[in-house]
Design an enzyme around this catalytic site. Structure first.
Site, PDB file in Angstrom:
ATOM      1  N   ASP A  30       0.843  -1.185   0.000  1.00 62.06           N
ATOM      2  CA  ASP A  30       0.000   0.000   0.000  1.00 62.06           C
ATOM      3  C   ASP A  30       0.882   1.239   0.000  1.00 62.06           C
ATOM      4  O   ASP A  30       2.110   1.149   0.122  1.00 62.06           O
ATOM      5  CB  ASP A  30      -0.904   0.015   1.239  1.00 62.06           C
ATOM      6  CG  ASP A  30      -2.023  -1.019   1.144  1.00 62.06           C
ATOM      7  OD1 ASP A  30      -2.301  -1.485   0.028  1.00 62.06           O
ATOM      8  OD2 ASP A  30      -2.605  -1.362   2.187  1.00 62.06           O
ATOM      9  N   LYS A  52      -3.914   2.904  -2.627  1.00 59.38           N
ATOM     10  CA  LYS A  52      -5.133   3.645  -2.952  1.00 59.38           C
ATOM     11  C   LYS A  52      -5.002   5.087  -2.475  1.00 59.38           C
ATOM     12  O   LYS A  52      -4.418   5.360  -1.430  1.00 59.38           O
ATOM     13  CB  LYS A  52      -6.352   3.004  -2.287  1.00 59.38           C
ATOM     14  CG  LYS A  52      -6.639   1.572  -2.715  1.00 59.38           C
ATOM     15  CD  LYS A  52      -7.858   1.040  -1.981  1.00 59.38           C
ATOM     16  CE  LYS A  52      -8.194  -0.387  -2.414  1.00 59.38           C
ATOM     17  NZ  LYS A  52      -7.172  -1.357  -2.007  1.00 59.38           N
ATOM     18  N   MET A 164      -9.889   7.640   8.148  1.00 60.87           N
ATOM     19  CA  MET A 164     -10.382   8.057   6.829  1.00 60.87           C
ATOM     20  C   MET A 164     -11.522   9.070   6.964  1.00 60.87           C
ATOM     21  O   MET A 164     -12.525   9.008   6.244  1.00 60.87           O
ATOM     22  CB  MET A 164     -10.835   6.836   6.018  1.00 60.87           C
ATOM     23  CG  MET A 164      -9.725   5.840   5.765  1.00 60.87           C
ATOM     24  SD  MET A 164     -10.288   4.270   5.038  1.00 60.87           S
ATOM     25  CE  MET A 164     -11.017   3.475   6.487  1.00 60.87           C
TER      26      MET A 164
END
Length: 244
Positions: A30, A52, A164
């Protein structure tokens, strides 16, 4: 091996995780976590970046799953390197299930989750005697829904840790106030915890969105809601008094 790399500092990965990384033929990584460690891998190691970004997922999850199975079936030692802990809002369970469905055993190596370690980076404990003995971790990527679900049966003084949560912060804060959290509840937004550029913005629920915009807060960040946010201030006052 499904390896949790911790919050970003290279020396916060576990010993087992570092050993497996050093033995890997393939690392599927990641964008968060101890990516600096990738520079030390031998030249023959294949590094597949599947990181991402907000509103941009260049490698969809189905393709990530396919890569893991494909490389493992070639007889290669594969490390799936994730930031934080792979089983805390990291989709590690999905990847383990996919591999198992294709006959591939997975060793899971836990990592230091950002939900606890990033607040700690700026001196905030998620629990503190006399303030709260519980905390709730939730994704706030799509607003306060999961947070409110987690808080519904939690004690009123429970710390809320949002991952997030930068994009939907205004809506989340408003929903939390509407659900009964006091507008003056302390909030800390910790950007890039344990990495270069670490920064903390201290605010309240009622001012969180405005202050975050004024300070230019950007992901990755962890949002902490609760009285534990004030603990570092008490520590600083005690230290200042001891040196006076």
């Amino acid at each position: 091996a499904l390896v949790g790399g911790g919050p970003g500092a290279p020396d916060l990965i576990t010993v087992r995780g570092a050993r497996l990384l050093a033995q890997a033929d393939v690392v599927v990584t990641d964008r968060l976590g101890p990516v600096d460690l990738l520079d030390d891998l031998p030249a023959h190691v294949e590094v597949v970046d599947v990181g991402k970004h907000r509103d941009r997922h260049p490698v969809p999850q189905d393709r990530i799953n396919e890569i893991l199975v494909d490389r493992a079936r070639r007889g290669l030692d594969v490390v799936r390197l994730k930031g934080g802990d792979p089983f805390v809002l990291g989709r590690g369970g999905e990847e383990a299930l996919h591999c198992a469905a294709h006959g591939i055993a997975v060793e899971v190596v836990p990592g230091i989750t950002s939900a606890i370690s990033v607040p700690a980076a700026v001196g905030i404990p998620v629990t503190h005697r006399g303030i709260t003995t519980s905390f709730v971790v939730a994704s706030a990527h799509e607003g306060a829904g999961p947070s409110l679900d987690g808080l519904r049966d939690a004690p009123q003084d429970a710390t809320l840790v949002l991952l997030m949560g930068v994009t939907a912060l205004g809506r989340t804060a408003a929903d939390l106030v509407a659900a009964g959290r006091a507008p003056g509840t302390p909030v800390a937004i910790v950007e890039r915890g344990w990495m270069s550029g670490q920064r903390v913005t201290r605010t309240t629920l009622s001012r969180a969105a405005a202050d975050a915009e004024a300070e230019g807060v950007r992901a990755p960040a962890v949002v902490v809601v609760g009285e534990v946010v004030t603990v570092p201030e008490h520590v600083a006052r005690l230290l200042a008094g001891s040196t006076a």
